[in-house]
Motif scaffolding. Structure first.
Motif, PDB file in Angstrom:
ATOM      1  N   HIS A 238       0.638  -1.229  -0.097  1.00 16.64           N
ATOM      2  CA  HIS A 238      -0.034  -0.071  -0.009  1.00 16.64           C
ATOM      3  C   HIS A 238       0.752   1.292  -0.047  1.00 16.64           C
ATOM      4  O   HIS A 238       0.379   2.377  -0.443  1.00 16.64           O
ATOM      5  CB  HIS A 238      -0.870  -0.140   1.317  1.00 16.64           C
TER       6      HIS A 238
ATOM      7  N   GLU B  88      -6.457   0.219  18.483  1.00 18.86           N
ATOM      8  CA  GLU B  88      -5.617   0.401  19.517  1.00 18.86           C
ATOM      9  C   GLU B  88      -6.412   1.584  20.646  1.00 18.86           C
ATOM     10  O   GLU B  88      -6.489   1.421  21.929  1.00 18.86           O
ATOM     11  CB  GLU B  88      -4.260   0.994  19.226  1.00 18.86           C
TER      12      GLU B  88
ATOM     13  N   ASP C 161      -6.995  -5.211  10.582  1.00 21.17           N
ATOM     14  CA  ASP C 161      -7.845  -4.497   9.461  1.00 21.17           C
ATOM     15  C   ASP C 161      -9.022  -5.061   8.990  1.00 21.17           C
ATOM     16  O   ASP C 161      -9.978  -4.166   8.602  1.00 21.17           O
ATOM     17  CB  ASP C 161      -6.764  -4.160   8.239  1.00 21.17           C
TER      18      ASP C 161
END
Ligand code: ATP
Ligand code: FE2
Length: 323
Positions: free
Chosen positions: A11, A177, A160
């Protein structure tokens, strides 16, 4: 001498410059964020081709040098997504030919490891926790050996995917998180360690089945506690088996404070040393490629254009560490 490193396995397209001592002087990156869903390799590659010029330009500018000052160009030769790798390799070859400077193909996973030298790790056990990869690695007999790894998906991809199903944008790791800090409640989730290997699809399915039934903070907290404990367990076993005293974190998931804390505590309890590079060197970045390229070059390695084809399945232990 200045070395340019180009990263483009997935990415992120990144360009970094290190000097002849391996000191990082610039590290610029641009991340492809899909409008929805996961990453389409061709679209990520188009992104890389589109930003390449600006990212490399900015990296040279920040380093205060011109392209003509470069003495070496390194690029991520694999593993990764074919179209992304090819865009990056093409740019690296073009620069090498234009500037008439040597080219070096770098293994992306090895670069995540080598960059640990910057923070003082000399012979560590590496917990490499990124999007696509989750491996416990250490150097033995001239190669980085994989002591344990995921049997299915990488821990970052699991986070993800979990986040995507809950409507969080990519990448979801940082968001999870933050959510996890909101709760201390532990909801039991499947813990899957088999010898030195781990697996994440079971815990992902179980966590998703609790969506909407328990507070989101508790679910994020429990997911992190479970999978980070799995990673810490296999890392500790690798330290015990190899009798190594250092542990190094690498890969984007290593940005996570809770993971850092768990591995640090484990290392300290074993009288070991804990190392983690700063965030910009943990995620995919060009500086780690430049740094590793320089190490390899000093060890007498270069990559002739003919051997510069990309390798989507380039394994960590395919690389003979001759430097
Ligand atoms: P690979 O190195 O295997 O090719 P990658 O290129 O996808 O994988 P990186 O750029 O190293 O990986 O890391 C990206 C991953 O890190 C994403 O999955 C993202 O969610 C995760 N990540 C980033 N920050 C955090 C965080 N604070 N907590 C948990 N995960 C995080
Ligand atoms: Fe990576």
């Amino acid at each position: 001498m200045f070395v340019l490193g180009l990263e483009g396995t997935a990415h992120t397209f990144g360009a970094g410059v290190v000097d002849g001592e391996g000191k990082v002087i610039s590290n610029v990156r641009d991340m492809y964020r899909p409008p929805s869903g996961g990453i389409h390799p061709r679209e990520a590659a188009n992104h890389h081709a589109a930003v390449l010029h600006t990212v490399v330009g900015e990296s040279l500018e920040k380093a205060g040098i011109a392209a003509r000052d470069l003495g070496l160009v390194a690029f991520s030769q694999g593993p990764g997504l074919g179209p992304c790798l090819r865009s990056t390799a093409t740019a690296a070859r073009a620069l090498s030919l234009w500037l008439d400077i040597p080219l070096i193909g770098v293994n992306h996973c090895v670069a995540h490891l080598e960059i640990g030298k910057i923070v003082g790790a000399t012979d560590p056990i590496l917990l490499y926790a990124s999007g696509a990869n989750t491996q416990v690695i250490a150097k033995a007999k001239g190669r980085y050996r994989v002591f344990g790894e995921t049997q299915d998906i990488g821990v970052g991809n699991m986070l993800d995917k979990f986040g995507r199903m809950l409507g969080m944008p990519f990448p979801a790791g940082p968001k999870i998180e933050k959510m996890a800090l909101k709760s201390d409640e532990y909801i039991p989730l499947p813990y899957s360690v088999k010898g030195m290997d781990v697996a994440f699809s079971g815990v992902l399915t179980a966590a998703l089945s609790k969506k909407g039934k328990v507070p989101l903070g508790s679910l994020c907290h429990s997911l992190q506690e479970t999978v980070f404990a799995m990673l810490t367990e296999v890392t500790e076993r690798a330290m015990a088996h190899t009798e190594k005293k250092e542990v190094l974190l690498g890969g984007g998931v290593a940005m996570n404070r809770r993971l850092q804390q768990m591995v640090r505590t484990m290392a300290e309890e074993r009288d070991g040393d804990f190392f983690v590079p700063e965030g910009g060197l943990l995620v995919d970045n060009g500086a780690m490629i430049a740094f590793t390229g320089l190490e390899m070059y000093k060890g007498g390695i270069t990559t002739p254009i003919k051997q510069s084809q990309v390798n989507q399945n380039y394994r960590t232990d395919d690389v003979e560490v001759k430097w």
